[in-house]
Structure formats: C-alpha cells, structure tokens
Write a protein that holds these residues in place. Structure first.
Motif, mmCIF file in Angstrom:
data_model
loop_
_atom_site.group_PDB
_atom_site.id
_atom_site.type_symbol
_atom_site.label_atom_id
_atom_site.label_comp_id
_atom_site.label_asym_id
_atom_site.label_seq_id
_atom_site.Cartn_x
_atom_site.Cartn_y
_atom_site.Cartn_z
ATOM 1 N N ARG A 224 0.692 -1.240 0.100
ATOM 2 C CA ARG A 224 0.012 0.117 -0.070
ATOM 3 C C ARG A 224 0.903 1.045 0.110
ATOM 4 N NH1 ARG A 224 0.175 2.003 5.328
ATOM 5 N NH2 ARG A 224 0.818 0.187 6.782
ATOM 6 N N VAL A 225 0.312 2.277 -0.659
ATOM 7 C CA VAL A 225 1.111 3.453 -0.591
ATOM 8 C C VAL A 225 0.258 4.788 -0.455
ATOM 9 C CG1 VAL A 225 1.085 3.879 -3.049
ATOM 10 C CG2 VAL A 225 2.692 4.631 -1.994
ATOM 11 N N THR A 226 0.676 6.018 0.223
ATOM 12 C CA THR A 226 -0.041 7.173 0.092
ATOM 13 C C THR A 226 1.042 8.103 -0.628
ATOM 14 O OG1 THR A 226 -0.769 6.558 2.327
ATOM 15 C CG2 THR A 226 -0.925 8.661 1.751
ATOM 16 N N ILE A 227 -0.248 9.002 -1.496
ATOM 17 C CA ILE A 227 0.754 9.989 -2.263
ATOM 18 C C ILE A 227 -0.027 11.271 -1.957
ATOM 19 C CG2 ILE A 227 1.692 10.672 -4.566
ATOM 20 C CD1 ILE A 227 2.735 7.952 -4.065
ATOM 21 N N SER A 228 0.758 12.251 -1.530
ATOM 22 C CA SER A 228 0.065 13.576 -1.309
ATOM 23 C C SER A 228 -0.355 14.387 -2.388
ATOM 24 C CB SER A 228 0.906 14.442 -0.539
ATOM 25 O OG SER A 228 2.025 14.976 -1.317
ATOM 26 N N LYS A 229 -1.562 14.969 -2.369
ATOM 27 C CA LYS A 229 -1.937 15.591 -3.611
ATOM 28 C C LYS A 229 -1.140 16.608 -4.315
ATOM 29 C CE LYS A 229 -4.896 18.623 -0.590
ATOM 30 N NZ LYS A 229 -4.917 17.744 0.663
ATOM 31 N N GLU A 230 -0.572 17.079 -3.334
ATOM 32 C CA GLU A 230 0.850 18.075 -3.644
ATOM 33 C C GLU A 230 1.970 17.523 -4.629
ATOM 34 O OE1 GLU A 230 0.209 17.657 -0.414
ATOM 35 O OE2 GLU A 230 -1.333 19.499 -0.220
ATOM 36 N N ALA A 231 2.320 16.188 -4.231
ATOM 37 C CA ALA A 231 3.255 15.518 -4.969
ATOM 38 C C ALA A 231 2.733 15.329 -6.378
ATOM 39 C CB ALA A 231 3.818 14.314 -4.392
ATOM 40 N N LEU A 232 1.420 15.056 -6.324
ATOM 41 C CA LEU A 232 0.817 14.638 -7.667
ATOM 42 C C LEU A 232 0.638 15.869 -8.579
ATOM 43 C CD1 LEU A 232 -1.528 11.819 -6.342
ATOM 44 C CD2 LEU A 232 0.211 11.475 -8.144
ATOM 45 N N GLY A 233 0.490 17.091 -8.161
ATOM 46 C CA GLY A 233 0.189 18.405 -9.002
ATOM 47 C C GLY A 233 -1.238 18.509 -8.547
ATOM 48 N N GLY A 234 -1.675 18.102 -7.402
ATOM 49 C CA GLY A 234 -3.232 18.898 -7.281
ATOM 50 C C GLY A 234 -4.071 17.701 -6.991
ATOM 51 N N GLU A 235 -5.193 17.927 -6.542
ATOM 52 C CA GLU A 235 -6.485 17.426 -6.081
ATOM 53 C C GLU A 235 -6.989 16.721 -7.475
ATOM 54 O OE1 GLU A 235 -8.193 18.454 -2.581
ATOM 55 O OE2 GLU A 235 -9.728 16.681 -2.942
ATOM 56 N N GLU A 236 -6.982 17.492 -8.433
ATOM 57 C CA GLU A 236 -7.469 17.126 -9.737
ATOM 58 C C GLU A 236 -6.796 15.751 -10.202
ATOM 59 O OE1 GLU A 236 -8.273 19.056 -14.018
ATOM 60 O OE2 GLU A 236 -8.122 20.442 -12.494
ATOM 61 N N VAL A 237 -5.500 15.749 -10.120
ATOM 62 C CA VAL A 237 -5.003 14.763 -10.558
ATOM 63 C C VAL A 237 -5.396 13.402 -9.853
ATOM 64 C CG1 VAL A 237 -2.447 13.659 -11.064
ATOM 65 C CG2 VAL A 237 -2.966 16.202 -11.206
ATOM 66 N N VAL A 238 -5.557 13.608 -8.343
ATOM 67 C CA VAL A 238 -5.953 12.670 -7.735
ATOM 68 C C VAL A 238 -7.326 11.979 -8.243
ATOM 69 C CG1 VAL A 238 -6.647 11.861 -5.293
ATOM 70 C CG2 VAL A 238 -4.674 13.561 -5.505
ATOM 71 N N ASP A 239 -8.086 13.006 -8.528
ATOM 72 C CA ASP A 239 -9.599 12.470 -8.995
ATOM 73 C C ASP A 239 -9.338 11.931 -10.322
ATOM 74 O OD1 ASP A 239 -10.751 13.676 -6.991
ATOM 75 O OD2 ASP A 239 -11.110 15.576 -7.839
ATOM 76 N N GLY A 240 -8.479 12.199 -11.055
ATOM 77 C CA GLY A 240 -8.194 11.500 -12.595
ATOM 78 C C GLY A 240 -7.612 10.067 -12.122
ATOM 79 N N ILE A 241 -6.809 9.850 -11.271
ATOM 80 C CA ILE A 241 -6.335 8.679 -10.998
ATOM 81 C C ILE A 241 -7.549 7.720 -10.518
ATOM 82 C CG2 ILE A 241 -4.687 7.310 -9.698
ATOM 83 C CD1 ILE A 241 -2.704 9.650 -10.102
ATOM 84 N N VAL A 242 -8.085 8.174 -9.645
ATOM 85 C CA VAL A 242 -9.447 7.576 -9.277
ATOM 86 C C VAL A 242 -10.138 7.035 -10.002
ATOM 87 C CG1 VAL A 242 -11.123 7.645 -7.314
ATOM 88 C CG2 VAL A 242 -9.069 8.473 -6.668
#
Ligand code: MEV
Length: 420
Positions: A224-242
């Motif tokens: 398991r892994v956690t990646i901060s939204k900042e490291a990914l470039g924002g919450e929109e990227v998190v949403d895109g991956i989900v």
C-alpha cells in the motif's frame, strides 16, 4: 551512492552508474565486471538450462531508484525491452518517499499442487475418505522433501473438491505446501506424484493430472502507498487517477491494459531475479478474475485529506533458491543488489514495484497522456539505432520530439544536416 535517491543518475555513463550501484550494494570488482560484460552466462550453463541451445540472448539490465519499502531503501534490478518502464517506476517511487514509501506484507509461501481423480462412482464419499487420510498424505508428502520440513516448510493442509466438468464429476485434491524460499514447483509436483498411487488405492479411482496450480491464492503479496495531492500536482490529478481506476475496475478491456502496466514492473523484476515470469503472470491474471469478472489488481482511492491511497494484492510465486535464480550469474547479482534475504521479502518488493508502475501509468494517462514521456525515450532509442552518440544524440532527440517525427530515417537525415 549511500542512498537510492539520486538525481541525474540517468545522465551518467553506464560504467559510472554501475559504480554507484556497486557502492550501494557492496558489489566486488569481479561482480561489476560480470554485470557490465553482459556475456557472463557461460555457454555450458546456458546449454544445460534449456534444450537445443544455439547461443545466448541479452537484454538491458537496469535499476529503478527511490524505492522505500517497509522503511528500507532498495535499488530495484529490472530487465525489460520496453523503454520508460524503469524511469516510470523510479518517478512513482520518488513521489511516495515523503509519505514513507511502500508498506508491504505477504502470506506464507504456500503453493497448491492439484491431483485430478476420476472414475469414482461416489465422488462425495471418496472426498471424505481422502480427508480422513490427511495424516498419511502428509507423511507421503513430507518424506519427499525432508530438507524443506527441516527448515519449517512442507505439507500444510489438504483440500478436496468435487467439481462438475464436461466429462462429468471429478474429485480434485489440493495439497497445500509451504515451500519457504523456493518457488516450489518441483517440490509440490514431486509430492503430488508421490501421493497419487495412495489416492487411487483408497478410492479405487484413477488419477490423471498431478501438477501445481499457478493460481497461488495462498501465496499473496500486498503493498500500500499514500501519495500527497501536492506531490501529484493537485487534487484534480488525484481525482483523475481514481477515475482511471474505476474504469479498470468496471471494464475488462481497460483492466487488461491496466494490469499489463502493473506487470511491466512485476515481470521486469521477476526476470532480473531469474524467476518464472509466466508462472507469475498466469497467477496474476487468474487472480484478477477470481470473482468471475476480470478486474484491476490494484485499487486507488482519495482519503479524507484529499491524498491518493493505493493498494495491490497479487499472488507471487517467486523464490531465491532453485531454478535460474541460483544458476544465472546476473540473476544472483540482482538478488545481491536488491539485498533481500527471503522469498517473501522479494515478493514484497515486487508487489510494491507493480503498484508504483501502475501509479506512474495512471498519472500520465490521467494528465498529459502516455505519449509525451514515451516519445522522448523512444527518440533516444531511435537516435541510437541511427548511430548517434553523446551530444549529437541529445540534439537529435530534442528535434525529433519537438517536431513529433521519431523514426530512424529522419534521425539519419538530421545527422547529415547537423554534420554539415
Ligand atoms: C504500456 O506498456 C502500459 C500502459 O498501457 C499501462 C496502462 O495503460 O495503464 C501505459
């Protein structure tokens, strides 16, 4: 190299990269030479590994950087013909560092051997007779591998099912065997063959197949892994991956490609360490369909802080002893570079690499698309095939990517122009 976090590693000449790896993993000068030579598999050994040998076939051997797994830094040996796999894994592992990296675990190394019993009039009664003889079956199995038993492995359990087939009912016996640090195919196949006559004797039926199952559901690795939204470039990227995950979860056409990306990482490490790539792939894809619908091997969710959390669970029948792992000199060094001491630790690393590889692919797909990164790496290959080196190669890559014209003919044409 005292840490596996290394910026500009890819810019070093091959020999200097190897020097850094040697320092990190305490390789000797001879071991360094074996790796750089790439021709270190003796023809005599090759000739004994498979049949009708006419030579040897080499592939690039690389390391992925930045991985922290269960608090330990790893350099990950990877063998693949595909550009961008190693870079993608390293990039994803870098994103995970600030949150502590990957957290992985495994079940025991339990393999299944199947015995197919047919020709019994009363299969349900036969099932009970077989189960009643558990202790005798255990004894026959363990007699075949005293070394395994001595080290804490061997027969663990017995399961019997009556299945419906197009040829009528069959009794299927599963021997569950802890194979410890071995992949275990030889051990469990030997046990299944040894048990078969006894099964025939107590049931009056006939045994046909006696072979392991690659669907190693009792030999799972999880990470398991956690990646901060900042490291990914924002919450929109998190949403895109989900959303990308939701697509794979729902649709087998997407799930096949999604899991292929995971296997880009997994297979590269399995191959580098001399393990059986087809066994692992068969197990992974069968496990992805275990519910009756083929789906994703990973999950991706957004946690309450808005960060991305991911998991993987996959059967990983890999070993550190037996097979090519011990025979192939570079596979042995791959294990040394990794610094793992058990097959379970190896499986934890491999599952984490699969998760990282998936993250890298989904991030790219959900944002700029996969081609941009691929193009740059593909252009390096093309420029090199055209014969370019050093600064000229860099220049060709830059022009071909900018002009979106990546092919050997164009690279050669550009070389002539630049020469003038
Ligand atoms: C390419 O080798 C792997 C990907 O297609 C994986 C994916 O689509 O998730 C990029």
């Amino acid at each position: 190299m005292k840490t596996n976090r290394y910026s500009g590693f890819y810019k070093l000449p091959v020999r200097e990269r190897l020097r850094e790896v040697a320092e990190f993993s305490n390789l000797t000068k001879e071991e360094e030479e074996l790796i750089i030579d790439g021709n270190s598999l003796d023809l005599d050994i090759a000739d004994k590994m498979i049949e009708n040998v006419i030579g040897k076939f080499t592939l690039p051997f690389a390391v992925a950087l930045n991985f922290i797994i269960n608090g330990k830094e790893y350099l990950i040996p990877m063998v693949t013909e595909e550009a961008s796999v190693v870079a993608a894994a390293s990039n994803a592992a870098r994103l995970a560092r600030e949150t502590g990296g990957f957290f992985a675990s495994t079940t025991d190394s339990i393999m299944i051997a199947q015995i197919q019993l047919v020709g019994v009039k009363d299969p349900n009664f036969a099932k009970m007779v077989i189960l009643d003889n558990r202790e005798k079956i255990k004894e026959i199995c363990n007699e075949k591998d005293p070394y395994l038993v001595q080290h804490g492995g061997g027969f663990v359990d017995l399961e019997v099912r009556v299945i419906e087939s197009i040829q009528g009912q069959m009794v299927i016996i599963h021997l569950k065997v802890d194979t410890l640090d071995a992949m275990g195919a030889n051990a469990v196949n030997t046990m299944a063959e040894a048990v078969a006559p006894f099964i025939e004797e107590i049931t009056g039926g006939k045994v046909y197949l006696r072979i392991l199952s690659n669907l190693a559901v009792h030999r799972l690795a999880r990470s398991r892994v956690t990646i901060s939204k900042e490291a990914l470039g924002g919450e929109e990227v998190v949403d895109g991956i989900v959303l990308a995950y939701a697509f794979a979860e729902a649709d087998p056409f997407r799930a096949a490609t999604h899991n292929k990306g995971i296997m880009n990482g997994i297979t590269s490490v399995v191959l580098a360490t001399g393990n059986d790539t087809r066994a692992v792939e068969a197990g992974a894809h069968a496990y992805a369909a275990i519910t009756g619908r083929y789906t994703s091997l990973t999950t991706w969710e957004k946690n309450k802080e808005g960060n991305l959390v991911g998991t993987i669970e996959v059967p990983l029948a890999v070993g550190l002893v037996g097979g090519a792992t011990k025979i192939h000199p570079i596979a042995r060094l791959a294990i040394k570079i990794l610094g793992v001491s058990t097959a379970r630790q190896l499986a934890e690393v491999i599952a984490s690499v699969g998760l990282a590889q998936n993250l890298a692919a989904l991030r790219a797909l959900a944002t700029e698309g996969i081609q941009k990164g691929h193009m740059a790496l593909h252009a390096r290959n093309v420029a090199s095939v055209a014969g370019a080196k050093g600064e000229l190669l860099d220049r060709l890559v830059e022009i071909m990517v900018r002009e979106k014209m990546v092919n050997v003919e164009y690279a050669k044409e550009l070389m002539k122009k630049l020469d003038k």
